[in-house]
Structures are given as structure tokens and as C-alpha cells.
Design an enzyme around this catalytic site. Structure first.
Site, PDB file in Angstrom:
ATOM      1  N   CYS A  97      67.566  87.287  75.220  1.00 28.36           N
ATOM      2  CA  CYS A  97      69.012  87.102  75.341  1.00 28.36           C
ATOM      3  C   CYS A  97      69.584  86.514  74.047  1.00 28.36           C
ATOM      4  O   CYS A  97      69.704  87.202  73.049  1.00 28.36           O
ATOM      5  CB  CYS A  97      69.356  86.264  76.568  1.00 28.36           C
ATOM      6  SG  CYS A  97      71.115  86.351  77.020  1.00 28.36           S
ATOM      7  N   HIS A 188      66.929  88.828  80.113  1.00 33.82           N
ATOM      8  CA  HIS A 188      66.110  87.619  80.160  1.00 33.82           C
ATOM      9  C   HIS A 188      64.692  87.985  80.617  1.00 33.82           C
ATOM     10  O   HIS A 188      64.397  88.005  81.812  1.00 33.82           O
ATOM     11  CB  HIS A 188      66.724  86.590  81.105  1.00 33.82           C
ATOM     12  CG  HIS A 188      67.839  85.811  80.512  1.00 33.82           C
ATOM     13  ND1 HIS A 188      67.639  84.751  79.653  1.00 33.82           N
ATOM     14  CD2 HIS A 188      69.181  85.935  80.641  1.00 33.82           C
ATOM     15  CE1 HIS A 188      68.802  84.246  79.281  1.00 33.82           C
ATOM     16  NE2 HIS A 188      69.759  84.954  79.864  1.00 33.82           N
ATOM     17  N   GLU A 190      62.169  86.256  80.602  1.00 31.35           N
ATOM     18  CA  GLU A 190      61.458  85.123  81.199  1.00 31.35           C
ATOM     19  C   GLU A 190      61.872  84.830  82.635  1.00 31.35           C
ATOM     20  O   GLU A 190      61.237  83.996  83.306  1.00 31.35           O
ATOM     21  CB  GLU A 190      61.659  83.864  80.345  1.00 31.35           C
ATOM     22  CG  GLU A 190      62.977  83.127  80.544  1.00 31.35           C
ATOM     23  CD  GLU A 190      64.166  83.738  79.817  1.00 31.35           C
ATOM     24  OE1 GLU A 190      65.227  83.089  79.760  1.00 31.35           O
ATOM     25  OE2 GLU A 190      64.040  84.878  79.313  1.00 31.35           O
TER      26      GLU A 190
END
Length: 248
Positions: A97, A188, A190
């Protein structure tokens, strides 16, 4: 004799202790690392010398709900230099991001603030042909879903960047710097669905378009699991850190 487990430095750009901790844990789990394998540096407060690269096998840059890549802060020049040092040393680097946008800026890309192209919640992403051919992204299906939360986006990729994934709302969803183990994803990488919901709630105030209760609730309800992306960071380490041993 087997290689030691990889050591990863996470560069964070956040103030709130709860979110700092959640982001560290999200990266740790998605990378398949033990707690001692992930070391965190807070860009907002900690020095950023090139020596931060000396004792790690890879670097990751997370998100930043309150700091736009389109702006320059007192720590921006040092972070630009650190990212360039990763390229000079061919240190594996992955930006998620905000990190994706910052890597693009570092190497000459253009990042813009564009709320009309914001993406919140779970959205579909499509591989380009280069993505299919990439050693890392080629492990993903042609279309997959990913977690989003951004108003800025990479309008123009930097010279030497290879677009790996795209979608209709915000092209340049993922890229790699040619010849280098340096990747960025607008989504994102993660976050799982639970963490995405938490982030949306925590950072809602920063997104004017999310102040309408009906729209916000619909986005939160629409968050879905993203199993293909869940394995991407561990695959990045396994692919670009020689001898890396991760737990997932």
C-alpha cells in the site's frame, strides 16, 4: 548445513501503538516468521541509516493511514535514501500500500491523491501477462481478491518498473523493478479479512467518502477472505531470500 532463518526489517509509518502492534503481527504471520525474525523500525521516530540493512535479509514497508506519499516530511529524504540503498545492494524489498507508493516515488514514478479512485474493503485484482511470467506473481491465479484501503495511487510507474497486476479502479496494483528483488502491491498483502475490518474502523476518519454510515457498513460487511494473497509475503521470502526457511 542449512541456512539460518531469514531476518526481516519492517519499516512502519504509524503513531498508534495498537496499530503498530497489529501491523507487526500481520506482517510476521503472513511472512511465516517467528517473533525474533521480524525487527521493526518506526520511520516517524527512528534514525534511518543504511546500516539498517546490514543485519537483515529483506525489508518490508507497511501502510500509513495518516501520511500521504504525495507529501514530503522531515524523514522522507532519509527513507528515499534507504530504499535506494536496497536497490544498490539488491536487498529484497516489498512495499504494501503506502510502501508500494513510496517505492514508486523513490524510483521516479508519480503518485497522486485521488479520492475518486479510492478502494476500501475487498476488491478483485488481475494479473498482467508479465505477472503470469513473474517468478513470484506467477504463483497467483489470473484473478484474485485482495484487501484495500487507499486514496492515493500510483498514476505513473517509475522507469524500469514492470506492471504485474491491475484492476479497473486503480491500475498499477502491483509492480516489480526490473532485475531487482523489489516489489510493491497497492493492496495490503499483510492483511486478512479480520485485520482489514479493524483497519477500516480505525482509520475511517481519514476517508471522507466513508463517513456515510450506510456505505461504510456495506464495505465492512463486504470484506471477504483473500487466501491467495495470504501466502504472498512468505512466497516472496522463499523466492528471493536464498535458503529462507519460513513456517508457512
Amino acid at each position: 548445513m542449512s541456512a539460518p532463518p531469514p531476518r526481516v526489517r519492517l519499516l512502519q509509518i504509524r503513531e498508534r501503538p495498537v496499530i503498530l502492534a497489529e501491523e507487526r503481527e500481520s506482517f510476521r504471520v503472513r511472512c511465516g516468521l517467528a517473533p525474533e525474525q521480524l525487527v521493526a523500525t518506526n520511520v516517524l521516530h527512528d534514525p534511518l541509516p543504511a546500516s539498517l540493512l546490514d543485519d537483515v535479509d529483506a525489508v518490508m514497508i507497511g501502510g500509513a493511514g495518516a501520511y500521504s506519499v504525495t507529501q514530503t516530511f522531515d524523514w522522507t529524504p532519509d527513507l528515499l535514501a534507504l530504499v535506494r540503498a536496497c536497490a544498490d545492494r539488491a536487498v529484497p524489498l516489498f512495499g504494501s500500500c503506502w510502501g508500494h507508493q513510496f517505492i514508486a516515488r523513490t524510483f521516479g514514478g508519480r503518485v497522486v491523491h485521488a479520492p475518486d479512485r479510492s478502494e476500501m474493503g475487498t476488491h478483485a485484482v488481475h494479473l498482467t501477462q508479465a505477472g503470469h511470467d513473474d517468478v513470484l506473481f506467477g504463483q497467483l491465479p489470473s484473478t484474485f481478491e485482495a484487501q484495500m484501503g487507499h486514496q492515493d495511487w500510483v498514476e505513473t510507474l517509475p522507469p524500469g518498473a514492470i506492471e504485474l497486476a491491475t484492476n479497473e479502479r486503480a491500475p498499477h496494483q502491483a509492480f516489480r523493478m526490473a532485475g531487482l528483488p523489489i516489489y510493491g502491491t497497492q493492496f495490503h498483502s499483510e492483511l486478512d479479512a479480520e485485520a482489514e475490518r479493524d483497519r477500516l474502523i480505525t482509520y475511517r476518519a481519514y476517508y471522507p467518502e466513508m463517513q456515510d454510515d450506510a456505505r461504510f457498513n456495506a464495505v465492512v460487511r463486504g470484506v471477504r477472505d483473500t487466501p491467495e494473497v495470504d501466502a504472498l509475503l512468505a512466497a516472496f521470502l522463499a523466492t528471493h531470500v536464498p535458503g529462507a526457511r519460513v513456517t508457512s
